[in-house]
Design an enzyme around this catalytic site. Structure first.
Site, PDB file in Angstrom:
ATOM      1  N   GLY A 135       1.025   3.611  21.479  1.00 40.31           N
ATOM      2  CA  GLY A 135       1.689   2.558  21.603  1.00 40.31           C
ATOM      3  C   GLY A 135       0.997   1.287  20.755  1.00 40.31           C
ATOM      4  NE  ARG A 153      -2.114  -1.215   3.854  1.00 34.99           N
ATOM      5  CZ  ARG A 153      -1.520  -2.176   4.378  1.00 34.99           C
ATOM      6  NH1 ARG A 153      -2.201  -3.323   3.970  1.00 34.99           N
ATOM      7  NH2 ARG A 153      -0.926  -2.418   5.406  1.00 34.99           N
ATOM      8  CG  ASN A 201       4.814   5.454  23.837  1.00 34.87           C
ATOM      9  OD1 ASN A 201       4.600   6.654  24.292  1.00 34.87           O
ATOM     10  ND2 ASN A 201       4.056   4.819  22.846  1.00 34.87           N
ATOM     11  CB  CYS A 212       6.810   0.551  25.107  1.00 30.57           C
ATOM     12  SG  CYS A 212       5.329  -0.065  24.892  1.00 30.57           S
ATOM     13  CE  LYS A 239       2.904  -8.348  24.506  1.00 28.83           C
ATOM     14  NZ  LYS A 239       2.840  -7.013  23.624  1.00 28.83           N
ATOM     15  CG  HIS A 263       3.564   3.667  27.706  1.00 31.44           C
ATOM     16  ND1 HIS A 263       2.748   4.418  26.888  1.00 31.44           N
ATOM     17  CD2 HIS A 263       4.143   2.613  27.123  1.00 31.44           C
ATOM     18  CE1 HIS A 263       2.659   3.385  26.149  1.00 31.44           C
ATOM     19  NE2 HIS A 263       3.317   2.177  26.188  1.00 31.44           N
ATOM     20  NE  ARG A 284      -3.637   0.996  24.908  1.00 35.51           N
ATOM     21  CZ  ARG A 284      -2.650   0.606  24.530  1.00 35.51           C
ATOM     22  NH1 ARG A 284      -1.582   1.273  24.365  1.00 35.51           N
ATOM     23  NH2 ARG A 284      -2.476  -0.483  24.140  1.00 35.51           N
TER      24      ARG A 284
HETATM   25  P1  NAP Z   1       1.680   1.693  12.778  1.00 33.78           P
HETATM   26  O1  NAP Z   1       1.707   3.390  13.040  1.00 33.78           O
HETATM   27  O2  NAP Z   1       0.313   1.085  12.985  1.00 33.78           O
HETATM   28  O3  NAP Z   1       2.370   1.376  11.589  1.00 33.78           O
HETATM   29  C1  NAP Z   1       2.560  -0.106  11.080  1.00 33.78           C
HETATM   30  C2  NAP Z   1       3.631  -0.110   9.990  1.00 33.78           C
HETATM   31  O4  NAP Z   1       3.533  -1.697   9.653  1.00 33.78           O
HETATM   32  C3  NAP Z   1       3.456   0.641   8.940  1.00 33.78           C
HETATM   33  O5  NAP Z   1       4.622   1.178   8.496  1.00 33.78           O
HETATM   34  C4  NAP Z   1       2.705  -0.427   8.068  1.00 33.78           C
HETATM   35  O6  NAP Z   1       2.965  -0.061   6.688  1.00 33.78           O
HETATM   36  C5  NAP Z   1       3.646  -1.545   8.319  1.00 33.78           C
HETATM   37  N1  NAP Z   1       2.884  -2.850   7.807  1.00 33.78           N
HETATM   38  C6  NAP Z   1       1.938  -3.148   7.793  1.00 33.78           C
HETATM   39  N2  NAP Z   1       1.440  -4.336   7.134  1.00 33.78           N
HETATM   40  C7  NAP Z   1       2.620  -4.796   6.545  1.00 33.78           C
HETATM   41  C8  NAP Z   1       3.106  -5.609   5.608  1.00 33.78           C
HETATM   42  N3  NAP Z   1       2.319  -6.513   5.140  1.00 33.78           N
HETATM   43  N4  NAP Z   1       4.340  -5.716   5.308  1.00 33.78           N
HETATM   44  C9  NAP Z   1       5.201  -4.538   5.568  1.00 33.78           C
HETATM   45  N5  NAP Z   1       4.785  -3.763   6.442  1.00 33.78           N
HETATM   46  C10 NAP Z   1       3.835  -3.636   6.875  1.00 33.78           C
HETATM   47  O7  NAP Z   1       2.311   0.852  14.083  1.00 33.78           O
HETATM   48  P2  NAP Z   1       3.550   1.233  14.860  1.00 33.78           P
HETATM   49  O8  NAP Z   1       3.067   2.033  16.307  1.00 33.78           O
HETATM   50  O9  NAP Z   1       4.655   2.052  14.110  1.00 33.78           O
HETATM   51  O10 NAP Z   1       3.851  -0.162  15.511  1.00 33.78           O
HETATM   52  C11 NAP Z   1       4.372  -1.111  14.419  1.00 33.78           C
HETATM   53  C12 NAP Z   1       4.803  -2.196  15.209  1.00 33.78           C
HETATM   54  O11 NAP Z   1       5.689  -2.032  16.078  1.00 33.78           O
HETATM   55  C13 NAP Z   1       3.684  -2.938  16.287  1.00 33.78           C
HETATM   56  O12 NAP Z   1       3.185  -3.650  15.622  1.00 33.78           O
HETATM   57  C14 NAP Z   1       4.822  -3.705  17.272  1.00 33.78           C
HETATM   58  O13 NAP Z   1       5.193  -4.704  16.789  1.00 33.78           O
HETATM   59  C15 NAP Z   1       5.871  -2.859  17.427  1.00 33.78           C
HETATM   60  N6  NAP Z   1       5.807  -1.833  18.436  1.00 33.78           N
HETATM   61  C16 NAP Z   1       6.767  -2.257  19.674  1.00 33.78           C
HETATM   62  C17 NAP Z   1       6.652  -1.436  20.690  1.00 33.78           C
HETATM   63  C18 NAP Z   1       7.701  -1.763  21.847  1.00 33.78           C
HETATM   64  O14 NAP Z   1       6.985  -1.765  22.888  1.00 33.78           O
HETATM   65  N7  NAP Z   1       8.869  -1.785  21.447  1.00 33.78           N
HETATM   66  C19 NAP Z   1       6.079  -0.270  20.758  1.00 33.78           C
HETATM   67  C20 NAP Z   1       5.150   0.051  19.618  1.00 33.78           C
HETATM   68  C21 NAP Z   1       5.152  -0.771  18.467  1.00 33.78           C
HETATM   69  P3  NAP Z   1       1.877   0.552   5.755  1.00 33.78           P
HETATM   70  O15 NAP Z   1       2.050   2.057   5.819  1.00 33.78           O
HETATM   71  O16 NAP Z   1       2.266   0.094   4.315  1.00 33.78           O
HETATM   72  O17 NAP Z   1       0.584   0.033   6.111  1.00 33.78           O
HETATM   73  N1  12T Z   2      -0.024  -3.961  22.812  1.00 33.46           N
HETATM   74  O1  12T Z   2       5.849  -4.325  21.514  1.00 33.46           O
HETATM   75  O2  12T Z   2      -0.480  -1.593  22.542  1.00 33.46           O
HETATM   76  O3  12T Z   2       4.642  -5.863  22.646  1.00 33.46           O
HETATM   77  O4  12T Z   2       0.823   0.007  23.747  1.00 33.46           O
HETATM   78  C1  12T Z   2       3.801  -2.407  22.563  1.00 33.46           C
HETATM   79  C2  12T Z   2       2.754  -1.442  22.778  1.00 33.46           C
HETATM   80  C3  12T Z   2       2.258  -4.246  22.377  1.00 33.46           C
HETATM   81  C4  12T Z   2       4.846  -4.739  21.965  1.00 33.46           C
HETATM   82  C5  12T Z   2       0.474  -1.109  23.028  1.00 33.46           C
HETATM   83  C6  12T Z   2       1.368  -3.420  22.587  1.00 33.46           C
HETATM   84  C7  12T Z   2       3.583  -3.940  22.245  1.00 33.46           C
HETATM   85  C8  12T Z   2       1.526  -2.033  22.808  1.00 33.46           C
END
Ligand code: NAP
Ligand code: 12T
Length: 344
Positions: free
Chosen positions: A159, A39, A316, A128, A214, A243, A236
């Site tokens: 998050g 996309r 976060n 996070c 977690k 956070h 939340r």
């Molecule tokens: P987000 O704003 O919803 O962004 C999601 C990202 O994933 C977008 O770049 C999206 O691309 C991409 N994506 C979705 N489907 C895909 C596919 N089929 N192939 C490749 N890329 C794809 O979410 P976010 O907040 O950035 O978080 C993303 C992920 O990071 C979470 O799901 C989680 O696993 C991780 N996370 C970790 C922490 C932590 O605690 N360390 C905190 C927050 C998030 P498009 O724009 O093309 O859809």
């Molecule tokens: N559900 O990285 O929703 O495991 O704030 C991080 C943030 C999972 C994760 C959230 C989540 C993660 C959230």
């Protein structure tokens, strides 16, 4: 010498924070590959004053990549990071897909940087809420071992990703415009504006949420304390970024609040903000865009002879996600522990 870096999920909230953090820290980059879903293919994002085109993530797009920063959810990590690791990249994965895998180091550089050396191509970035808690607690634990942790989180909607941020904004707009409260929640089971949901992600059979569980398991793995008793309640709240955590610990011996403040004042990655007389304590609103884990409201727990209570806040998306991952990448580069397949 610079490195060839790929960001998977570059268009997301964490992805754009990756771009900011890499730029601000002047991470040595030779080439940057921005990846997302089909996309977003063709979209252009700015890095260091130059536009880069976003490409679709595929199994064979990791050739020649040294470091792949994944932040597109667990399914995408499971699908593509083994291929990236096979192609010779070190994967630093922000999802929960591999965190508890015994062959994957789970790292907070202020706490367990040495675990990075054992990686086999994938390094996991912790959750996070866990990251900010262990940054604040480990320095105390080193002086006076923690016997038990009880934590309640106040987690920002960022998050969950950009859809949840939009949803909070829409619900607030709706109320401001005189809406009668009829909103259809999508990101969460209930409206998030003007609310507090004692539910993050999903429920397990033991009635804890996955987020709470977690915090239990990841804390033990990062601190190398497999039996550490941890009880977490994750909530939340209608905050965009940052956070908050109310943390209670039982130590091996009594510790004064003053000593805890002194230990934390010298701790890496921690900033103490603790002056009740002038209303000084950590706040999510002011933590946004910053790198530290802020600790305040440090008190002796008067209900327990060796207890301490404190309030811990961090951005976060930065220390909780992108910053911690880039700090891991910095250790990888400094210690020269690039991929076992493609060490240069
Ligand atoms: P987000 O704003 O919803 O962004 C999601 C990202 O994933 C977008 O770049 C999206 O691309 C991409 N994506 C979705 N489907 C895909 C596919 N089929 N192939 C490749 N890329 C794809 O979410 P976010 O907040 O950035 O978080 C993303 C992920 O990071 C979470 O799901 C989680 O696993 C991780 N996370 C970790 C922490 C932590 O605690 N360390 C905190 C927050 C998030 P498009 O724009 O093309 O859809
Ligand atoms: N559900 O990285 O929703 O495991 O704030 C991080 C943030 C999972 C994760 C959230 C989540 C993660 C959230």
């Amino acid at each position: 010498m610079g490195f060839r870096v790929a960001i998977v999920g570059a268009t997301g909230l964490v992805g754009s924070e990756f771009l900011r953090v890499l730029e601000q820290r002047a991470f040595p980059i030779d080439s940057l590959k921005l990846l997302a879903s089909d996309r977003s293919a063709g979209k252009r994002l700015c890095f260091m004053g130059e536009e880069h085109e976003v490409e679709e993530t595929t199994e064979d797009c990791f050739d020649g990549i040294d470091i792949a920063l994944f932040s597109a959810g667990g399914d995408i990590s499971r699908r593509f990071s083994p291929a990236a690791a096979r192609a010779g990249a070190v994967v630093i994965d922000n999802s929960s897909a591999f965190r508890m895998d015994p062959q994957v180091p789970l790292v907070v550089p202020e706490v367990n940087p040495d675990d990075i050396r054992d990686h086999r191509g994938i390094i996991a970035n912790p959750n996070c809420s866990t990251i900010q808690m262990v940054v604040a607690l480990n320095p105390i634990h080193q002086v006076n071992p923690i016997q038990r942790i009880v934590v309640s989180t106040y987690q920002a909607v960022s998050g969950t990703g950009s859809a949840a941020v939009d949803e909070l904004r829409e619900q607030i707009d709706h109320a401001v415009k005189g809406g009668n409260g009829e909103v259809t929640p999508q990101a969460y089971p209930h409206p998030i504006a003007f609310n507090a949901l004692p539910f993050v992600e999903s429920f397990l059979d033991n009635d804890y949420t996955t987020e709470e569980w977690k915090m239990v398991q990841e804390t033990r793995k990062i601190m190398h304390e497999q039996d550490m008793p941890v009880c977490a309640t994750c909530v939340r709240v209608p905050v965009y970024v940052g956070h908050g955590e109310s943390v209670n610990v039982e130590l091996s011996r009594p510790m004064s609040a003053r000593e805890a403040r002194e230990i934390l004042a010298d701790a890496p990655g921690v900033a103490v903000q603790d002056d009740p007389g002038s209303q000084r304590y950590p706040l999510p609103l002011y933590a946004e865009g910053t790198d530290d884990v802020f600790v305040g409201r440090i008190r002796e727990d008067l209900s327990h002879p060796s207890g301490l209570a404190m309030w811990v806040v961090a951005d976060n998306l930065r220390k909780g996600a992108a910053l911690n991952a880039v700090q891991i990448a910095e250790v990888v580069v400094k210690e020269e522990v690039l991929s076992p397949i493609a060490r240069r």
